[in-house]
Design an enzyme around this catalytic site. Sequence first.
Site, PDB file in Angstrom:
ATOM      1  N   GLY A 126       5.029  -1.838   4.446  1.00  0.00           N
ATOM      2  CA  GLY A 126       4.393  -0.589   4.957  1.00  0.00           C
ATOM      3  C   GLY A 126       3.065  -0.988   5.711  1.00  0.00           C
ATOM      4  O   GLY A 126       2.512  -2.251   5.526  1.00  0.00           O
ATOM      5  N   GLN A 131      -4.561  -0.355  10.519  1.00  0.00           N
ATOM      6  CA  GLN A 131      -4.538  -1.419  10.328  1.00  0.00           C
ATOM      7  C   GLN A 131      -4.217  -2.453  11.574  1.00  0.00           C
ATOM      8  O   GLN A 131      -4.314  -3.741  11.337  1.00  0.00           O
ATOM      9  CB  GLN A 131      -3.506  -1.759   9.131  1.00  0.00           C
ATOM     10  CG  GLN A 131      -3.764  -1.391   7.805  1.00  0.00           C
ATOM     11  CD  GLN A 131      -3.108  -1.723   7.007  1.00  0.00           C
ATOM     12  OE1 GLN A 131      -2.105  -0.775   6.713  1.00  0.00           O
ATOM     13  NE2 GLN A 131      -3.057  -2.900   5.901  1.00  0.00           N
ATOM     14  N   CYS A 174      -2.285  -5.971   0.092  1.00  0.00           N
ATOM     15  CA  CYS A 174      -2.545  -5.184   1.389  1.00  0.00           C
ATOM     16  C   CYS A 174      -2.641  -6.310   2.628  1.00  0.00           C
ATOM     17  O   CYS A 174      -3.275  -7.316   2.185  1.00  0.00           O
ATOM     18  CB  CYS A 174      -3.851  -4.395   1.284  1.00  0.00           C
ATOM     19  SG  CYS A 174      -4.182  -3.697   2.699  1.00  0.00           S
ATOM     20  N   LEU A 175      -1.905  -6.210   3.559  1.00  0.00           N
ATOM     21  CA  LEU A 175      -1.973  -6.806   4.768  1.00  0.00           C
ATOM     22  C   LEU A 175      -3.633  -7.248   5.299  1.00  0.00           C
ATOM     23  O   LEU A 175      -3.810  -8.278   6.003  1.00  0.00           O
ATOM     24  CB  LEU A 175      -0.804  -6.695   5.909  1.00  0.00           C
ATOM     25  CG  LEU A 175       0.439  -6.630   5.452  1.00  0.00           C
ATOM     26  CD1 LEU A 175       1.206  -5.960   6.842  1.00  0.00           C
ATOM     27  CD2 LEU A 175       0.807  -7.876   5.043  1.00  0.00           C
ATOM     28  N   HIS A 216      -1.042   4.324  -0.768  1.00  0.00           N
ATOM     29  CA  HIS A 216      -1.472   3.245  -0.040  1.00  0.00           C
ATOM     30  C   HIS A 216      -1.592   3.356   1.239  1.00  0.00           C
ATOM     31  O   HIS A 216      -2.935   3.284   1.999  1.00  0.00           O
ATOM     32  CB  HIS A 216      -0.991   1.882  -0.306  1.00  0.00           C
ATOM     33  CG  HIS A 216      -1.882   0.565   0.048  1.00  0.00           C
ATOM     34  ND1 HIS A 216      -2.279  -0.094  -0.798  1.00  0.00           N
ATOM     35  CD2 HIS A 216      -1.738   0.061   1.318  1.00  0.00           C
ATOM     36  CE1 HIS A 216      -2.830  -1.190  -0.084  1.00  0.00           C
ATOM     37  NE2 HIS A 216      -2.626  -1.008   1.169  1.00  0.00           N
ATOM     38  N   GLU A 217      -0.830   3.720   2.210  1.00  0.00           N
ATOM     39  CA  GLU A 217      -0.922   3.838   3.526  1.00  0.00           C
ATOM     40  C   GLU A 217      -1.691   5.236   3.947  1.00  0.00           C
ATOM     41  O   GLU A 217      -2.345   5.082   4.670  1.00  0.00           O
ATOM     42  CB  GLU A 217       0.485   3.791   4.249  1.00  0.00           C
ATOM     43  CG  GLU A 217       1.435   2.658   3.960  1.00  0.00           C
ATOM     44  CD  GLU A 217       0.567   1.469   4.266  1.00  0.00           C
ATOM     45  OE1 GLU A 217      -0.308   1.378   5.071  1.00  0.00           O
ATOM     46  OE2 GLU A 217       1.103   0.308   3.719  1.00  0.00           O
ATOM     47  N   HIS A 220      -5.458   4.636   3.888  1.00  0.00           N
ATOM     48  CA  HIS A 220      -5.770   3.972   5.175  1.00  0.00           C
ATOM     49  C   HIS A 220      -6.017   5.033   6.277  1.00  0.00           C
ATOM     50  O   HIS A 220      -7.086   4.801   6.957  1.00  0.00           O
ATOM     51  CB  HIS A 220      -4.805   2.990   5.658  1.00  0.00           C
ATOM     52  CG  HIS A 220      -4.762   1.695   5.003  1.00  0.00           C
ATOM     53  ND1 HIS A 220      -5.963   0.591   5.109  1.00  0.00           N
ATOM     54  CD2 HIS A 220      -3.850   0.983   4.331  1.00  0.00           C
ATOM     55  CE1 HIS A 220      -5.798  -0.385   4.533  1.00  0.00           C
ATOM     56  NE2 HIS A 220      -4.605  -0.385   3.971  1.00  0.00           N
TER      57      HIS A 220
END
Length: 275
Positions: A126, A131, A174-175, A216-217, A220
């Site tokens: 994702g 990001q 998380c990236l 989660h996204e 952001h």
Amino acid sequence: MARAYTWLQLSSLSQFILPRNYLRFANPLSSILPNFVSSPASYSSLSKRSMRHLIPVLAQAKRGPSFKDNEVALPADLQFEAPLKIVEYPDPRLRAKNKRIGKFDDNLKNLVDEMFDVMYKTDGIGLSAPQVGVNIQLMVFNPVGERGEGEEVVLVNPRVIKYSKKTVLFNEGCLSFPGIYADVQRPESLKIDAQDITGSKFTIDLSGLPARVFQHEFDHLKGIVFIDRMTEEVVETIREELQALEKKYETETGRPSPERIGTRKKKVAVGFGKS
């Protein structure tokens, strides 16, 4: 692992899934889910890593910054350079306001393609637009996390209509926080509305892993990162890793870190409301 998730029905997903090259894969989503839930993975802007069972709990949750989100992005706000790069904590772009998308054109489709490319290359399932340094309300994900497999989901201008009262604890990554994994508590299910890549609107219920990835996204897109959802006790277990990212940011940019986990204290807000 055992099948710990309740999945969306394929008919519900068909409104907002865009497979590679915007053509549906031959194998339906239901055919790849058994392979996914029985294999090791983690998730989020999520990197793939060992999962563990979801643990039902009732709890409080932290909130990050709150933005008015009715401002529409200008063409300049959607400009990007390929290849995209992941923005890492504590870069201030992760806390910036993300504007609504009002134009659904080839540039947006190209951005979506590039986001999927960097997501797969960085072993994620994702990714949100902030990001990669583009502060607009756009997210992509693929629960399988492999190019050419599974279903590619694109959500534009998403909104949460309702959260479930029941919450679950899950070990997230998380990236934008490479190598860091910790427990985060979120509602088990929710109802959302959004637009697809063509601008068509729809409403849908999410539960299990799709709900987790979405939340989660979605955070952001609100300028919230997953450490904001953690208890102070959990943050303490990853404090050294966070401080290392802060030091890395200062070394690479020559600027002081906009966040310092060693001195920051956040208050706990009760529950998840409509947004």
